[in-house]
Design a protein around this motif. Structure first.
Motif, PDB file in Angstrom:
ATOM      1  N   ALA A   1      61.214  17.698  54.595  1.00 23.84           N
ATOM      2  CA  ALA A   1      62.138  17.188  55.613  1.00 23.84           C
ATOM      3  C   ALA A   1      63.005  16.070  55.038  1.00 23.84           C
ATOM      4  N   ARG A   2      62.402  15.182  54.257  1.00 20.90           N
ATOM      5  CA  ARG A   2      63.179  14.113  53.614  1.00 20.90           C
ATOM      6  C   ARG A   2      64.132  14.683  52.573  1.00 20.90           C
ATOM      7  N   LEU A   3      63.676  15.743  51.877  1.00 21.88           N
ATOM      8  CA  LEU A   3      64.497  16.362  50.841  1.00 21.88           C
ATOM      9  C   LEU A   3      65.769  16.967  51.435  1.00 21.88           C
ATOM     10  N   ARG A   4      65.667  17.462  52.653  1.00 22.06           N
ATOM     11  CA  ARG A   4      66.802  18.139  53.279  1.00 22.06           C
ATOM     12  C   ARG A   4      67.731  17.199  54.041  1.00 22.06           C
ATOM     13  N   GLU A   5      67.380  15.924  54.088  1.00 24.19           N
ATOM     14  CA  GLU A   5      68.273  14.976  54.750  1.00 24.19           C
ATOM     15  C   GLU A   5      69.573  14.854  53.961  1.00 24.19           C
ATOM     16  N   GLY A   6      70.686  15.172  54.594  1.00 21.98           N
ATOM     17  CA  GLY A   6      71.974  15.104  53.923  1.00 21.98           C
ATOM     18  C   GLY A   6      72.203  16.212  52.915  1.00 21.98           C
ATOM     19  N   TYR A   7      71.436  17.299  53.010  1.00 19.90           N
ATOM     20  CA  TYR A   7      71.532  18.396  52.043  1.00 19.90           C
ATOM     21  C   TYR A   7      72.890  19.080  52.124  1.00 19.90           C
ATOM     22  N   VAL A   8      73.523  19.267  50.966  1.00 13.76           N
ATOM     23  CA  VAL A   8      74.817  19.946  50.869  1.00 13.76           C
ATOM     24  C   VAL A   8      74.607  21.216  50.055  1.00 13.76           C
ATOM     25  N   PRO A   9      74.587  22.386  50.670  1.00 10.44           N
ATOM     26  CA  PRO A   9      74.234  23.636  49.967  1.00 10.44           C
ATOM     27  C   PRO A   9      75.109  23.948  48.764  1.00 10.44           C
ATOM     28  N   ASP A  10      76.366  23.548  48.783  1.00  8.10           N
ATOM     29  CA  ASP A  10      77.273  23.910  47.694  1.00  8.10           C
ATOM     30  C   ASP A  10      77.068  23.081  46.429  1.00  8.10           C
ATOM     31  N   THR A  11      76.456  21.920  46.549  1.00  8.20           N
ATOM     32  CA  THR A  11      76.340  21.035  45.383  1.00  8.20           C
ATOM     33  C   THR A  11      74.905  20.584  45.090  1.00  8.20           C
ATOM     34  N   ASP A  12      73.988  20.734  46.026  1.00  5.66           N
ATOM     35  CA  ASP A  12      72.634  20.202  45.853  1.00  5.66           C
ATOM     36  C   ASP A  12      71.664  21.268  45.339  1.00  5.66           C
ATOM     37  N   VAL A  13      70.808  20.873  44.382  1.00  7.60           N
ATOM     38  CA  VAL A  13      69.713  21.696  43.895  1.00  7.60           C
ATOM     39  C   VAL A  13      68.413  20.980  44.246  1.00  7.60           C
ATOM     40  N   LEU A  14      67.569  21.665  45.023  1.00  4.51           N
ATOM     41  CA  LEU A  14      66.326  21.057  45.485  1.00  4.51           C
ATOM     42  C   LEU A  14      65.165  21.485  44.590  1.00  4.51           C
ATOM     43  N   LEU A  15      64.351  20.501  44.194  1.00  2.06           N
ATOM     44  CA  LEU A  15      63.179  20.746  43.352  1.00  2.06           C
ATOM     45  C   LEU A  15      61.956  20.090  43.967  1.00  2.06           C
ATOM     46  N   PHE A  16      60.792  20.599  43.594  1.00  2.00           N
ATOM     47  CA  PHE A  16      59.521  20.050  44.073  1.00  2.00           C
ATOM     48  C   PHE A  16      58.561  19.993  42.898  1.00  2.00           C
ATOM     49  N   THR A  17      57.850  18.872  42.750  1.00  2.00           N
ATOM     50  CA  THR A  17      56.808  18.775  41.734  1.00  2.00           C
ATOM     51  C   THR A  17      55.539  18.234  42.365  1.00  2.00           C
ATOM     52  N   ALA A  18      54.405  18.791  41.972  1.00  2.00           N
ATOM     53  CA  ALA A  18      53.118  18.380  42.546  1.00  2.00           C
ATOM     54  C   ALA A  18      52.019  18.597  41.523  1.00  2.00           C
ATOM     55  N   HIS A  19      50.954  17.805  41.660  1.00  2.00           N
ATOM     56  CA  HIS A  19      49.763  17.959  40.824  1.00  2.00           C
ATOM     57  C   HIS A  19      48.649  18.429  41.748  1.00  2.00           C
ATOM     58  N   GLN A  20      48.447  19.736  41.805  1.00  2.00           N
ATOM     59  CA  GLN A  20      47.469  20.302  42.726  1.00  2.00           C
ATOM     60  C   GLN A  20      47.067  21.689  42.248  1.00  2.00           C
ATOM     61  N   TYR A  21      45.987  22.205  42.847  1.00  2.00           N
ATOM     62  CA  TYR A  21      45.461  23.527  42.512  1.00  2.00           C
ATOM     63  C   TYR A  21      45.932  24.525  43.562  1.00  2.00           C
ATOM     64  N   VAL A  22      46.720  25.503  43.124  1.00  2.00           N
ATOM     65  CA  VAL A  22      47.171  26.575  44.007  1.00  2.00           C
ATOM     66  C   VAL A  22      46.211  27.749  43.847  1.00  2.00           C
ATOM     67  N   ALA A  23      45.798  28.320  44.955  1.00  2.00           N
ATOM     68  CA  ALA A  23      44.683  29.271  44.967  1.00  2.00           C
ATOM     69  C   ALA A  23      44.879  30.456  44.029  1.00  2.00           C
ATOM     70  N   SER A  24      46.103  30.934  43.847  1.00  2.80           N
ATOM     71  CA  SER A  24      46.313  32.120  43.026  1.00  2.80           C
ATOM     72  C   SER A  24      46.338  31.814  41.536  1.00  2.80           C
ATOM     73  N   ALA A  25      46.279  30.545  41.144  1.00  3.10           N
ATOM     74  CA  ALA A  25      46.334  30.177  39.724  1.00  3.10           C
ATOM     75  C   ALA A  25      45.012  30.492  39.028  1.00  3.10           C
ATOM     76  N   VAL A  26      45.098  30.764  37.733  1.00  6.78           N
ATOM     77  CA  VAL A  26      43.917  31.035  36.910  1.00  6.78           C
ATOM     78  C   VAL A  26      43.613  29.787  36.096  1.00  6.78           C
ATOM     79  N   PRO A  27      42.536  29.063  36.404  1.00  7.09           N
ATOM     80  CA  PRO A  27      42.213  27.859  35.625  1.00  7.09           C
ATOM     81  C   PRO A  27      41.885  28.197  34.179  1.00  7.09           C
ATOM     82  N   GLY A  28      42.065  27.205  33.308  1.00  6.72           N
ATOM     83  CA  GLY A  28      41.633  27.363  31.928  1.00  6.72           C
ATOM     84  C   GLY A  28      40.150  27.051  31.831  1.00  6.72           C
ATOM     85  N   HIS A  29      39.744  26.401  30.758  1.00  6.63           N
ATOM     86  CA  HIS A  29      38.339  26.051  30.586  1.00  6.63           C
ATOM     87  C   HIS A  29      38.134  24.558  30.404  1.00  6.63           C
ATOM     88  N   SER A  30      39.203  23.774  30.527  1.00  6.01           N
ATOM     89  CA  SER A  30      39.080  22.346  30.246  1.00  6.01           C
ATOM     90  C   SER A  30      39.405  21.474  31.450  1.00  6.01           C
TER      91      SER A  30
END
Length: 429
Positions: free
Chosen positions: A174-203
């Motif tokens: 919601a904060r990311l979309r405040e003042g969003y201008v579709p023609d010029t804005d590129v929206l990105l998201f970064t997070a440190h979390q475990y998504v269920a479909s991911a395959v963990p390594g061993h470490s």
């Protein structure tokens, strides 16, 4: 607009808790810096676990800051806090980076939170050609023990943690979309979390990549790209809408990762266009290899272990004296970090009830006497020990006498103290 996505450096991590990998870290960080110089990104995102420890060594902090400052001279750089990173240290590094940035114009930001207050930040950047605005929503790692402060009504049932993270992501979106201008804005998201479909390594820390702490890929916000950290195996997640990827660790962190190809991710995104994702393979780290077989089999395969960290498990019928020296002679070009023996003659056999006849009771004193003989215990001393053992074995268990503390408590309960009368004079016993 171009983004360089890297993650999970784990600076300070050693191999098998004893072998330093500082030279490899220096080499792979130089390789990442070279990739940045070549692709000239508009933004660099590190999605968490910069360090391997909450209290990293000074040399690892210096190693990190040298590399990050070099990256920040190429493009604005954002470092997200992971589960191995200290929020307090990140707060200090962010403060110092802002002071340094004001002096030389570089842009280096650290984003973390203890989770007691609403975590996350929305940051704005301008592309190199000044035509696009990059809006990044950054959600650092939220410890399961901390999210209760943010969402006390969610409770501790299965799925409550994932529901809490979804709420945080919705708030950031919601904060990311405040003042969003579709023609010029590129929206990105970064997070440190475990998504269920991911395959963990061993470490990874196994207790933090379990299903109770997994979020749903469908809960990822609909943006041009989701830069994820926490899982060490580089991989895309979800259906591809939104495009989401774990950049993974830059080195093989564990022998279970010996088949993984490490990389950083270059992302190209334009308003209204499909996002392009291009992993760049990293070559600086040594390969980790685990061999299991006989000495003859190792001799035949020795050429494939040149220059790698090798963990060897040797199978044999009888014990091999100076096994480590034999293995080292067979693979002189390998860096031998561990040797284990799997010997048939000394392999323990687990007994079951089927190994003992129903009509026979095992002779425990005799078995104990045989064990003492294998340890070299002298005859008379062994006889005395077995006699004492047999006496204890057949002694009926008795209730131990109460301790002095229990005796005092029993007397106190039997004669409870009463308040003296108002006109009584209290005397010491």
């Amino acid at each position: 607009m171009r983004v360089l996505h890297t993650s999970d450096w784990h600076l300070g991590k050693t191999l098998l808790q004893r072998r330093s990998r500082d030279e490899e870290f220096d080499a792979v960080l130089a390789e990442i810096t070279a990739v940045a110089d070549t692709v000239q990104p508009d933004l660099i995102v590190h999605s968490g676990d910069l360090f391997d420890s909450y209290r990293p060594a000074h040399k690892d902090v210096l190693r990190a800051m040298r590399c990050l400052n070099n990256l920040a001279r190429t493009a604005p750089t954002v470092v997200l806090g992971g589960n191995h990173d200290s929020p307090e240290l990140f707060r200090l590094l962010d403060y110092l980076s802002r002071l340094h940035g004001e002096a030389d114009g570089s842009g280096l930001r650290f984003v973390h939170s203890r989770g007691d207050t609403e975590p996350g930040a929305v940051l704005d950047f301008v592309s190199r050609d000044k035509r696009e605005r990059i809006r990044l929503a950054a959600l650092p790692y939220v410890h399961p023990n901390r999210y209760l402060h943010l969402f006390p009504g969610f409770g501790t049932t299965e799925g409550a943690y994932a529901a809490g993270l979804r709420t945080l992501q919705e708030g950031l979106l919601a904060r990311l979309r405040e003042g969003y201008v579709p023609d010029t804005d590129v929206l990105l998201f970064t997070a440190h979390q475990y998504v269920a479909s991911a395959v963990p390594g061993h470490s990874e820390r196994i207790w933090e990549v379990r299903e109770p702490y997994a979020t749903d890929a469908d809960a990822l916000p609909p943006v041009a790209y989701c830069a994820l950290g926490h899982i060490h195996k580089p991989q895309p997640v979800g259906s591809g809408h939104p495009p989401a990827r774990y950049a993974g660790s830059p080195l093989q962190m564990d022998f279970g990762e010996s088949e993984e190809t490490k990389s950083v991710t270059v992302v190209e995104a334009r308003p209204g266009r499909r996002t392009l994702i291009d992993p760049h393979t990293l070559h600086a780290g040594r390969r980790l290899a685990h061999f299991e077989g006989t000495l003859d089999e190792l001799r035949a395969a020795a050429d494939q272990y040149s220059g790698v960290y090798l963990k060897a498990t040797i199978r044999s019928d009888e014990p091999v004296t100076r096994l480590g020296d034999h293995v080292a002679d067979l693979v002189p070009e390998a860096i031998l970090v561990d040797v284990e023996e799997n010997c048939a003659a000394t392999r323990a056999t687990v007994l079951t009830s089927a190994d003992v006849a129903d009509t026979e009771d095992p002779d425990i004193p005799a078995a104990f006497s045989a064990y003492l003989a294998t340890t070299g215990t002298p005859g008379q001393r062994a006889d005395d020990v077995v006699a004492a053992f047999t006496e204890l074995l057949h002694t009926t268990e008795a209730t131990p006498p109460p301790s002095p503390g229990e005796q005092l408590l029993t007397r106190a309960l039997a004669t409870p103290w009463t308040k003296p009368a108002a006109d009584a004079t209290e005397t010491a016993p």
